[in-house]
Design an enzyme around this catalytic site. Structure first.
Site, PDB file in Angstrom:
ATOM      1  N   ASP A 192      -4.978  26.974 -27.920  1.00  0.00           N
ATOM      2  CA  ASP A 192      -4.108  26.320 -26.935  1.00  0.00           C
ATOM      3  C   ASP A 192      -4.816  26.142 -25.591  1.00  0.00           C
ATOM      4  OD1 ASP A 192      -1.703  25.130 -26.110  1.00  0.00           O
ATOM      5  OD2 ASP A 192      -0.485  26.690 -27.045  1.00  0.00           O
ATOM      6  N   ASP A 262       4.162  19.282 -26.772  1.00  0.00           N
ATOM      7  CA  ASP A 262       4.857  19.781 -27.952  1.00  0.00           C
ATOM      8  C   ASP A 262       5.824  18.761 -28.531  1.00  0.00           C
ATOM      9  OD1 ASP A 262       3.492  22.105 -27.598  1.00  0.00           O
ATOM     10  OD2 ASP A 262       5.214  23.282 -26.916  1.00  0.00           O
TER      11      ASP A 262
END
Length: 422
Positions: A192, A262
């Site tokens: 991430d 996301d």
């Protein structure tokens, strides 16, 4: 496609056909051909010009070609459980791969997302430590149990000081973390992009106008290099949210790269990520996959037609398909969508030919047409047959190259056809 349609070549695998009235690139017939093979060897192109600072010494090691040739098929814990994960839930997901027939359909990765670790590294070894409450038997034991099912296991870290939920990140600890994952038997790493120190951010155009030289890319390149040096092949996902033109350099660093923030279980997300992704189809190749983020089938209020489009688009655009729901709650209709053998065969390059996918993005049913001779790869002569990939059956009759094919497509639905010589 009658008059008013224009087909644009994207790469040896894709052409995109737009009607003159299309207001968005996803109101299209997207035509994909898998008849041309790509090289299965990756090379790293050295940055041009004289580089300074960290870019001058940053590793240029390419990602492993022992994994990641085809887009991943699996499941990720985040959309189902967020940070509320534990060994029981992960093993349940792995066993559901077996009981629901997903392993037989080709799904193999069972991936753990954020919140698996303790807040502090081991004071002696410097290693990340699994939370003993959530994972009392440790990661190595869990990996062994998943491997014994014939599946693979993935884990999560971050190219910053901490993960998005505040757990230890891997920036500056790439070597010890890669070694740890190797020792545990990990097969996949989601990496991430949270909690990045200011000196590792990018505030200007990178050297040589090449984002491969950006601080962001170098943070990921550092992990690529150490992953290449361990004994276990680990598929490497760059969860960089579509930042820093990742589609231009992602293939030199990882096996897939996130194209956006996301996902959400909304039609607006599906159309938005489609619009983003089709602009960068030239980046798609073996070992190189635009990642449209985790699947939302089973979540939210998506209609069945929207879920069909969600799955079909991820499949025909060769995005990783990582399910993201409590699979025990999936209906038989939803399972039939995610196990569709012909769409999965296309996704995994097990089928060759010319495929036509038509998405209806309008809020009502619409009649769609195309003329076979205008579809790239079909030619202008011969008789053709049309195979419905959803139904798994040939349509009746044959068509000439000059024929026009007409189909009614429900709101937000996708039709999928394989077209071959009769």
């Amino acid at each position: 496609m009658p008059s008013g349609w224009t087909c644009t070549y994207s790469n040896p695998f894709y052409s995109q056909c737009l009607s003159a009235s299309s207001s968005t690139v996803t109101s299209t017939s997207t035509v994909a051909s898998t008849s041309t093979a790509a090289s299965t060897t990756k090379t790293s192109t050295a940055p041009s010009g004289t580089l300074t600072g960290i870019a001058a010494t940053a590793p240029t090691t390419p990602p492993s070609t022992l994994t990641g040739r085809l887009p991943a098929l699996g499941w990720n814990s985040w959309n189902a459980y967020g940070g509320n994960i534990n060994e029981t839930k992960i093993l349940a997901a792995a066993n559901q791969f077996i009981s629901l027939g997903l392993k037989d359909a080709g799904y193999q990765y069972v991936n753990i997302d954020d919140c698996w670790a303790q807040m502090a590294r081991d004071a002696t070894t410097g290693r990340m430590v699994p939370d003993p409450t959530k994972f009392p038997n440790g990661m190595s034991s869990l990996a062994t149990q998943i491997h014994n099912l014939g599946l693979k296991i993935g884990i999560y870290s971050d190219a910053g000081m901490n993960t998005c939920a505040g757990f230890p990140g891997s920036l500056g600890n790439e070597a010890i973390d890669a070694t740890t994952f190797n020792d545990w038997g990990i097969d996949y790493l989601k990496y991430d992009n949270c909690n990045v120190p200011s000196n590792w951010t990018d505030n200007s155009i990178p050297q040589g106008n090449d984002y491969y030289n950006s601080n962001s890319a170098i943070r990921y390149r550092q992990m690529t290099a150490v992953l290449a040096g361990i004994s276990r092949p680990i598929q490497f996902e760059l969860c960089i949210w579509g930042a820093d033109n990742v589609w231009d350099w992602g293939a030199r660093v990882g096996h897939s790269w996130r194209m956006s923030g996301d996902s959400s279980a909304t039609w607006s997300y599906i159309t938005s990520i489609l619009t983003t992704n089709v602009a960068h189809l030239s980046s798609v190749n073996f070992f190189a996959h635009n990642d449209m983020d985790m699947m939302e089938i089973g979540n939210g209020a998506l209609t069945i037609q929207e879920q069909r489009t969600h799955f079909a688009a991820w499949a025909f655009l060769k995005s990783p398909i990582l399910l993201g729901t409590d699979m025990s709650l999936l209906s038989s209709t939803q399972l039939a969508i995610i196990k569709n053998p012909e769409l999965l065969a296309f996704h995994q390059d097990s089928t060759i030919g010319v495929h036509v996918f038509i998405i209806n993005t309008s809020s009502g049913s619409a009649t769609k047409q195309f003329t076979f001779s205008i579809v790239p790869g079909l030619g202008t002569s011969g008789n053709l047959k049309v195979h419905d990939m959803w139904a798994g059956t040939d349509l009746s009759g044959t068509y000439t190259a000059s024929s026009t094919f007409t189909v009614s497509v429900a709101a937000h639905d996708t039709v999928a056809y394989l077209i071959t010589l009769a």
